[in-house]
Design an enzyme around this catalytic site. Structure first.
Site, PDB file in Angstrom:
ATOM      1  N   GLY A   1     -90.148 -47.362  54.512  1.00 25.60           N
ATOM      2  CA  GLY A   1     -90.083 -48.780  53.135  1.00 25.60           C
ATOM      3  C   GLY A   1     -89.579 -47.785  52.114  1.00 25.60           C
ATOM      4  O   GLY A   1     -89.962 -47.220  51.533  1.00 25.60           O
TER       5      GLY A   1
ATOM      6  N   GLY B   1     -88.967 -49.868  49.435  1.00 31.57           N
ATOM      7  CA  GLY B   1     -89.306 -50.757  47.943  1.00 31.57           C
ATOM      8  C   GLY B   1     -89.571 -50.419  46.891  1.00 31.57           C
ATOM      9  O   GLY B   1     -89.978 -49.036  47.143  1.00 31.57           O
ATOM     10  N   LEU B   2     -90.219 -51.141  45.506  1.00 29.89           N
ATOM     11  CA  LEU B   2     -90.477 -50.424  44.178  1.00 29.89           C
ATOM     12  C   LEU B   2     -91.400 -49.333  45.097  1.00 29.89           C
ATOM     13  O   LEU B   2     -91.166 -48.743  44.925  1.00 29.89           O
ATOM     14  CB  LEU B   2     -91.112 -51.507  43.672  1.00 29.89           C
ATOM     15  CG  LEU B   2     -89.444 -52.287  43.052  1.00 29.89           C
ATOM     16  CD1 LEU B   2     -90.716 -53.687  41.898  1.00 29.89           C
ATOM     17  CD2 LEU B   2     -89.252 -51.357  42.407  1.00 29.89           C
TER      18      LEU B   2
ATOM     19  N   HIS C   1     -97.346 -69.609  47.020  1.00 30.02           N
ATOM     20  CA  HIS C   1     -97.171 -69.891  45.720  1.00 30.02           C
ATOM     21  C   HIS C   1     -96.591 -71.306  45.337  1.00 30.02           C
ATOM     22  O   HIS C   1     -95.456 -72.382  46.066  1.00 30.02           O
ATOM     23  CB  HIS C   1     -95.079 -69.233  45.504  1.00 30.02           C
ATOM     24  CG  HIS C   1     -94.719 -68.839  44.355  1.00 30.02           C
ATOM     25  ND1 HIS C   1     -94.641 -70.161  43.542  1.00 30.02           N
ATOM     26  CD2 HIS C   1     -95.008 -67.436  43.782  1.00 30.02           C
ATOM     27  CE1 HIS C   1     -93.783 -68.985  42.493  1.00 30.02           C
ATOM     28  NE2 HIS C   1     -94.657 -67.676  42.969  1.00 30.02           N
TER      29      HIS C   1
ATOM     30  N   SER D   1     -88.893 -69.053  40.482  1.00 29.26           N
ATOM     31  CA  SER D   1     -89.485 -68.119  40.036  1.00 29.26           C
ATOM     32  C   SER D   1     -90.667 -68.618  39.289  1.00 29.26           C
ATOM     33  O   SER D   1     -90.655 -69.888  38.171  1.00 29.26           O
ATOM     34  CB  SER D   1     -88.707 -67.261  38.732  1.00 29.26           C
ATOM     35  OG  SER D   1     -89.740 -66.222  38.234  1.00 29.26           O
TER      36      SER D   1
ATOM     37  N   ARG E   1    -101.468 -70.206  41.158  1.00 30.03           N
ATOM     38  CA  ARG E   1    -100.861 -70.361  41.648  1.00 30.03           C
ATOM     39  C   ARG E   1    -101.679 -71.030  42.539  1.00 30.03           C
ATOM     40  O   ARG E   1    -101.306 -71.858  43.551  1.00 30.03           O
ATOM     41  CB  ARG E   1    -100.359 -68.925  42.514  1.00 30.03           C
ATOM     42  CG  ARG E   1     -99.262 -68.292  41.650  1.00 30.03           C
ATOM     43  CD  ARG E   1     -98.395 -66.704  42.808  1.00 30.03           C
ATOM     44  NE  ARG E   1     -97.384 -66.664  41.548  1.00 30.03           N
ATOM     45  CZ  ARG E   1     -96.589 -65.298  41.459  1.00 30.03           C
ATOM     46  NH1 ARG E   1     -97.281 -64.617  42.693  1.00 30.03           N
ATOM     47  NH2 ARG E   1     -95.521 -65.213  41.598  1.00 30.03           N
TER      48      ARG E   1
ATOM     49  N   HIS F   1     -95.738 -67.092  50.422  1.00 30.50           N
ATOM     50  CA  HIS F   1     -95.197 -66.675  49.411  1.00 30.50           C
ATOM     51  C   HIS F   1     -95.531 -64.967  49.098  1.00 30.50           C
ATOM     52  O   HIS F   1     -94.825 -64.140  49.369  1.00 30.50           O
ATOM     53  CB  HIS F   1     -94.783 -67.070  47.910  1.00 30.50           C
ATOM     54  CG  HIS F   1     -94.652 -65.959  47.188  1.00 30.50           C
ATOM     55  ND1 HIS F   1     -93.108 -65.734  47.451  1.00 30.50           N
ATOM     56  CD2 HIS F   1     -95.007 -65.252  45.817  1.00 30.50           C
ATOM     57  CE1 HIS F   1     -92.920 -64.930  45.948  1.00 30.50           C
ATOM     58  NE2 HIS F   1     -93.696 -64.374  45.683  1.00 30.50           N
TER      59      HIS F   1
ATOM     60  N   ARG G   1    -103.237 -63.145  44.082  1.00 24.60           N
ATOM     61  CA  ARG G   1    -102.406 -62.544  43.308  1.00 24.60           C
ATOM     62  C   ARG G   1    -102.066 -63.594  42.157  1.00 24.60           C
ATOM     63  O   ARG G   1    -101.542 -64.383  42.025  1.00 24.60           O
ATOM     64  CB  ARG G   1    -101.794 -62.324  43.869  1.00 24.60           C
ATOM     65  CG  ARG G   1    -101.009 -60.997  42.948  1.00 24.60           C
ATOM     66  CD  ARG G   1     -99.421 -60.714  43.857  1.00 24.60           C
ATOM     67  NE  ARG G   1     -98.469 -61.188  43.862  1.00 24.60           N
ATOM     68  CZ  ARG G   1     -97.641 -61.431  43.910  1.00 24.60           C
ATOM     69  NH1 ARG G   1     -97.248 -61.706  42.284  1.00 24.60           N
ATOM     70  NH2 ARG G   1     -96.503 -62.321  43.805  1.00 24.60           N
TER      71      ARG G   1
ATOM     72  N   LEU H   1     -94.858 -56.545  41.785  1.00 22.93           N
ATOM     73  CA  LEU H   1     -94.392 -55.615  40.685  1.00 22.93           C
ATOM     74  C   LEU H   1     -94.904 -54.235  40.505  1.00 22.93           C
ATOM     75  O   LEU H   1     -94.609 -52.955  40.654  1.00 22.93           O
ATOM     76  CB  LEU H   1     -93.298 -55.953  39.707  1.00 22.93           C
ATOM     77  CG  LEU H   1     -92.101 -57.140  40.088  1.00 22.93           C
ATOM     78  CD1 LEU H   1     -91.166 -57.832  39.227  1.00 22.93           C
ATOM     79  CD2 LEU H   1     -91.656 -56.666  41.787  1.00 22.93           C
TER      80      LEU H   1
END
Length: 637
Positions: free
Chosen positions: A40, A42-43, A266, A284, A330, A401, A435, A441
């Site tokens: 992976g 990603g971040l 979401h 967003s 959410r 989401h 979450r 992030l």
């Protein structure tokens, strides 16, 4: 299976600092003797790869995209949380910790969440040093905005493309190490098998998605940073390629899978428009800072939104949750939207939508200011819907989401398989049953930049690892397993495409294990999914061969895993006889329709253990203790 969380003792606020001192170290020269596989980019994956390489480890990083820059982390729009308290509005590390525990409906491990809040302040400094262009006040200081589930402004952002900018920072750090020869990057490689040697994770088997070549890679430890499994629902805000294969292979080799039923809906997604869609697009959560959410008060009121006067509008979040209003968490905002639509007050085609209206904000701040804050998001909405959100309200509806569930990890981010570490959305550790926005992030970068460099060193320093190469029989066995599975998929030659089966699976999951769940519905799903899986293995058609670029084969392999995961997801939801966060069992709700937990029976993590083909998995439990934030009824009113 024993679930040892390895949480340090002592005061909560000192645990991570003391743990870092207590962990064993590897001296700089010896770090060069160890190799790490990171799956992976990603971040979480990019930050881990760059940081580990910077320390001296030899890193091999794998992704299925053609570039690490295409990781799904770029899709995160709204921002990243950090307890900097630049606004001087009452924020602190403890408040971020408290909001995250409460937002997750008291179903996360306290020590992990506090560490996340603690290192959040370092993430911003790291990213600013990398050149991430966070939004700033006129005087040059970084600015913040609010997100759901918080009454303070702690979300740092780069217009509506925060994830992309953060990933570019991590990507540059990664590329620096690739240039230095410390990271070997393998793009267009998909992990297909996890290899264990003497019970420890020592490598992976991949398929080159361009040539079809099967390759084995050995290392001293494996790190999975492969994101979430929400694409199991077919229609979701994830990238189409997002899958569960890496963590599912680990689950089948002995890694416990924790809380698979904790999936996040979401509230701010562009509504479904028909069967032609293959994915959904997110608007967003940051838009809820200035947008007001409403529906007509009267059932069947189909007037254009600008013709409906204020007295005929129901700003239902502001009415039901006055303390948080449009920035309610959410899960709560999503259920509230579903409720008003179920009442017949939804807007748009099919009545599955609510308005997100910026008229008041434009009048108060001016169109230029709204364009400055959200311009690219407004442009994206207009390109998709052909409606100008500066003139008419956006239409939104909840969609799948994020997944809070994932592989179980201890405080050191290691799974139940020694040597297998799991970062970011791929693990279960920080978000409980729901979450909070702008925390994904934060977790990905916290795990990659500030946690795994310490904990993987402790693993190396605590264990004697014999040299292993890909000539070991375990790699040959894994390659043979993959070859047999590929041959089986290519040999079915049925009549149904992988996509058609995936769409049907997604419909089953959304219908029976989506925003609302019942015992009867989950039992129905647990009958339908095995039948669909049987249909898949008897009637799927996979064109082409394995020795070429073959996207049909890619999809089929991923969907085969989704068909198994979907059953575990429903089984976990059935066994959790309570409502908490995004897991809403209709049988367990308060008189006013809120989630009703059962702390006596279910204040724990459910970690599922693979028991073998065709056997019911074993449900293991890690009790959750709340010492710093006491269990309480979650209220945002």
């Amino acid at each position: 299976m024993t679930l040892d969380s390895k949480v340090p003792s002592g005061p909560l606020e000192k645990r991570w600092t003391q743990h870092k001192f207590d962990m064993k170290l590897v001296n700089p020269a010896n770090k060069r003797k160890y190799s790490v596989i990171v799956v992976g980019s990603g971040l979480a994956g990019a930050s881990a790869s760059a940081t580990l390489a910077e320390l001296g480890y030899h890193v091999s990083c794998f992704c299925y995209q053609d570039s690490p820059r295409r990781a799904h982390s770029i899709a995160a729009q709204g921002g990243i949380n950090a307890a900097k308290n630049y606004q001087n509005d009452g924020d602190s590390v403890f408040r971020l910790f408290y909001d995250t525990i409460k937002g997750g409906d008291f179903r996360a491990r306290e020590s992990n969440v506090y560490r996340l809040a603690e290192v959040s302040v370092n993430i911003i400094d790291q990213c600013v040093a990398q050149g991430v262009p966070f939004a700033r006040e006129y005087g040059g200081t970084l600015t913040n905005r609010s997100f759901g589930g918080a009454q303070v402004s702690r979300t740092f952002y780069a217009r509506g493309q925060t994830g992309q900018q953060l990933l570019l920072g991590a990507y540059q750090a990664l590329e620096r190490q690739i240039g230095a020869g410390q990271v070997k990057m393998y793009t267009r490689h998909e992990m297909q098998e996890l290899v264990l040697v003497e019970g420890r994770a020592r490598g992976i088997v991949t398929r080159d998605l361009v040539t079809g070549e099967i390759q084995s890679f050995a290392a001293d430890a494996v790190v999975l940073a492969t994101g979430g499994y929400g694409t199991v629902f077919y229609l979701a805000t994830y990238a189409k390629g997002a899958n569960t294969t890496a963590i599912w292979r680990a689950y089948k080799k002995g890694a416990a899978f924790a809380n698979p039923c904790y999936t996040q809906i979401h509230p701010t997604c562009i509504p479904v428009t028909g069967d032609h869609q293959s994915k959904l697009t997110l608007m967003s959560e940051s838009l809820r800072n200035d947008g007001r959410i409403w529906v007509p008060k009267a059932k069947g009121d189909h007037r254009p939104p600008n013709e409906i006067p204020e007295d005929d509008r129901d700003y239902y979040l502001e009415r039901k949750y006055p303390s948080f209003g449009n920035l309610s968490p959410r899960d709560i905002s999503s259920r509230a939207a579903k409720q008003v639509c179920d009442e017949g007050r939804g807007v748009g085609p099919g009545g599955r939508g609510v308005y997100l209206d910026f008229a008041d904000a434009i009048q108060r701040l001016g169109e230029d200011k709204i364009r400055e804050r959200y311009g690219n998001l407004f442009d994206m909405y207009e390109r998709i819907t052909d409606e100008n959100p500066y003139r008419v309200p956006m239409r939104i509806y909840p969609a799948l989401h994020y997944t809070m569930g994932g592989l179980w990890v201890d405080y050191n981010l290691m799974s139940t398989i020694p040597g297998l570490h799991v970062l970011g959305e791929a693990n279960f550790s920080d978000h409980g049953a729901n979450r909070l926005g702008a925390s994904a992030l934060m977790q990905g970068l916290a795990d990659g930049y500030f946690v795994i460099p310490y904990t993987i060193g402790h693993y190396f320093g605590s264990n004697k690892l014999d040299k292993v190469t890909t000539d070991h029989s375990a790699f040959k066995e894994a390659e043979a397993t993959l070859a047999a599975r590929t041959k089986r998929l290519l040999g079915i030659r049925g009549k149904r495409t992988p996509d058609s089966i995936h769409r049907e699976l997604g419909h089953i999951l959304w219908e029976y294990c989506g925003m609302a769940r019942t015992e009867a519905g989950l039992k129905t799903a647990l009958q339908k999914i095995p039948a669909l899986r049987e249909e898949f293995w008897e009637n799927v058609v996979v064109l082409g061969s394995g020795e070429e670029l073959n996207q049909s084969l890619e999809k089929a392999g991923r969907i085969a895993d989704f068909l198994e995961l979907g059953e575990l997801l429903c089984l976990d939801a059935l066994e959790r006889r309570e409502s908490c966060g995004g897991h809403f069992r209709e049988e367990f709700q308060t008189e006013d329709g809120e989630a009703k937990r059962d702390d006596d029976q279910f204040c724990h993590v459910a970690a599922w253990e693979y028991a073998g083909e065709g056997k019911t998995p074993i449900r293991n439990v890690e009790p959750l203790a709340f010492e710093s934030v006491h269990l309480q009824t979650r209220s945002y009113k």
